[in-house]
Design a protein around this motif. Structure first.
Motif, PDB file in Angstrom:
ATOM      1  N   GLY A   1       0.783  -1.228   0.000  1.00 16.50           N
ATOM      2  CA  GLY A   1       0.000   0.000   0.000  1.00 16.50           C
ATOM      3  C   GLY A   1       0.812   1.272   0.000  1.00 16.50           C
ATOM      4  N   VAL A   2       2.101   1.191  -0.374  1.00 14.01           N
ATOM      5  CA  VAL A   2       2.943   2.387  -0.347  1.00 14.01           C
ATOM      6  C   VAL A   2       3.064   3.040  -1.728  1.00 14.01           C
ATOM      7  N   VAL A   3       2.574   2.379  -2.776  1.00 10.55           N
ATOM      8  CA  VAL A   3       2.527   2.951  -4.124  1.00 10.55           C
ATOM      9  C   VAL A   3       1.126   2.725  -4.673  1.00 10.55           C
ATOM     10  N   ASP A   4       0.558   3.775  -5.310  1.00  7.15           N
ATOM     11  CA  ASP A   4      -0.810   3.693  -5.812  1.00  7.15           C
ATOM     12  C   ASP A   4      -0.888   3.452  -7.322  1.00  7.15           C
ATOM     13  N   ILE A   5       0.007   4.110  -8.064  1.00  4.13           N
ATOM     14  CA  ILE A   5       0.044   3.961  -9.521  1.00  4.13           C
ATOM     15  C   ILE A   5       1.494   3.728  -9.922  1.00  4.13           C
ATOM     16  N   GLY A   6       1.723   2.792 -10.806  1.00  7.76           N
ATOM     17  CA  GLY A   6       3.090   2.526 -11.244  1.00  7.76           C
ATOM     18  C   GLY A   6       3.193   2.441 -12.750  1.00  7.76           C
ATOM     19  N   PHE A   7       4.163   3.141 -13.316  1.00  3.61           N
ATOM     20  CA  PHE A   7       4.508   3.023 -14.732  1.00  3.61           C
ATOM     21  C   PHE A   7       5.866   2.321 -14.759  1.00  3.61           C
ATOM     22  N   PHE A   8       5.931   1.170 -15.419  1.00  6.78           N
ATOM     23  CA  PHE A   8       7.151   0.386 -15.313  1.00  6.78           C
ATOM     24  C   PHE A   8       7.551  -0.214 -16.657  1.00  6.78           C
ATOM     25  N   TYR A   9       8.835  -0.599 -16.737  1.00  6.30           N
ATOM     26  CA  TYR A   9       9.388  -1.241 -17.920  1.00  6.30           C
ATOM     27  C   TYR A   9       9.235  -2.756 -17.810  1.00  6.30           C
ATOM     28  N   ALA A  10       8.979  -3.402 -18.936  1.00  8.55           N
ATOM     29  CA  ALA A  10       8.875  -4.856 -18.967  1.00  8.55           C
ATOM     30  C   ALA A  10       9.025  -5.338 -20.401  1.00  8.55           C
TER      31      ALA A  10
END
Length: 296
Positions: free
Chosen positions: A145-154
């Motif tokens: 619950g410490v991050v709400d939205i994530g944009f990540f590489y994959a």
């Protein structure tokens, strides 16, 4: 003539206050390229160079830059006073917090929209996490619950968290302009295996992802001549002909503008790096956040 934006003035003032484009980028949490773009646009709209360009040195204002800094500081101070006067001192305290995890290279694509969202929604405080940009650590932080939205590489969708594909970041290969590979019309996997590679450090998440892409392209057996997170050392080594490098294609214009380097015409298949987005459950149905994500 395009108008000057508050974001351009904010970045300009922060570059001056932090002493350099690099320090400003580090403090603001965006790429140095993005900082340079804001300053270039502001200079174009003012019709004056604001800084004396000294590679690697501090950002020194020109006489026009000194005048612009005084005016920009006054404008930003007036805006802060206006907001406080019209909304009340307590309005600056957000009712809720939204933590967005991303990489600075991803953030530069939507930093303007995010800044506008903050202005339009003062009741939602925005915090950035710029240290989490691959699936596994992001999934852990979302469960906690410490991050709400994530944009990540994959390279593909991760089974660890539900996500949506945003866009692709193609990869490209670069060598010194006078390197033998730069003289060939097409370069094969076998050609590249005869030359060393320069890459990011062994524990760098972005470097690990690029390494996986190169494995898929058949380039996993290349001898490593340098492994470091020092971007300046990497570029210098490539220009000196110590090896080739695999990087995001979006960096091509910046690299080629620096001179001494050329993109390889690779006839193999380098898989694209995906940029994906994940949203923690409490925010998925929030109409304000939905509007933000639609804009991004």
């Amino acid at each position: 003539m395009a108008s000057i934006t508050l974001r351009q003035l904010e970045i300009f003032v922060q570059v001056v206050e932090h002493g350099s484009f690099r320090n400003c980028a580090r403090q603001v949490g965006v790429s140095q390229v993005a900082i340079s773009d804001h300053i270039r646009q502001l200079e174009e709209r003012l019709g004056h160079a604001l800084f004396k360009r000294v590679s690697g040195g501090s950002s020194t204002l020109t006489p026009a830059g000194e005048r612009a800094f005084r005016h920009a500081s006054q404008v930003l101070a007036a805006m802060a006073t206006l907001k406080q006067d019209m909304t009340g001192a307590g309005a600056d305290t957000p009712d809720s917090k939204l933590v967005i995890a991303t990489h600075s290279n991803i953030l530069r694509y939507f930093q303007e929209a995010l800044a506008q969202f903050e202005e339009d929604n003062p009741h939602i405080g925005i915090e950035l996490d710029l240290d989490t940009f691959t699936a596994s650590p992001l999934a852990d932080k979302m469960r906690e619950g410490v991050v709400d939205i994530g944009f990540f590489y994959a390279l593909e969708a991760s089974p660890e968290l539900e996500s949506a594909l945003m866009w692709h970041e193609p990869l490209a290969l670069f060598v010194a302009r006078d390197h033998i590979l730069a003289q060939q019309e097409q370069v094969s996997v076998d050609d590249l295996l005869h030359f060393p590679i320069i890459r990011l450090g062994a524990n760098n998440p972005q470097g690990l992802l690029i390494g996986e892409a190169m494995e898929q392209a058949g380039l996993g057996r290349c001898v490593v001549s340098l492994e470091t997170d020092d971007y300046g050392q990497i570029l210098t080594s490539v220009r000196n002909g110590l090896g080739f490098i695999c990087m995001f294609e979006s960096a091509a214009s910046d690299l080629l503008n620096l001179g001494g380097m050329k993109r390889i015409a690779f006839d193999g298949a380098l898989p694209d790096i995906e940029v994906r987005r994940a949203i923690r459950a409490p925010w998925r149905d929030d109409p304000v956040v939905a509007k933000l994500l639609e804009t991004l």
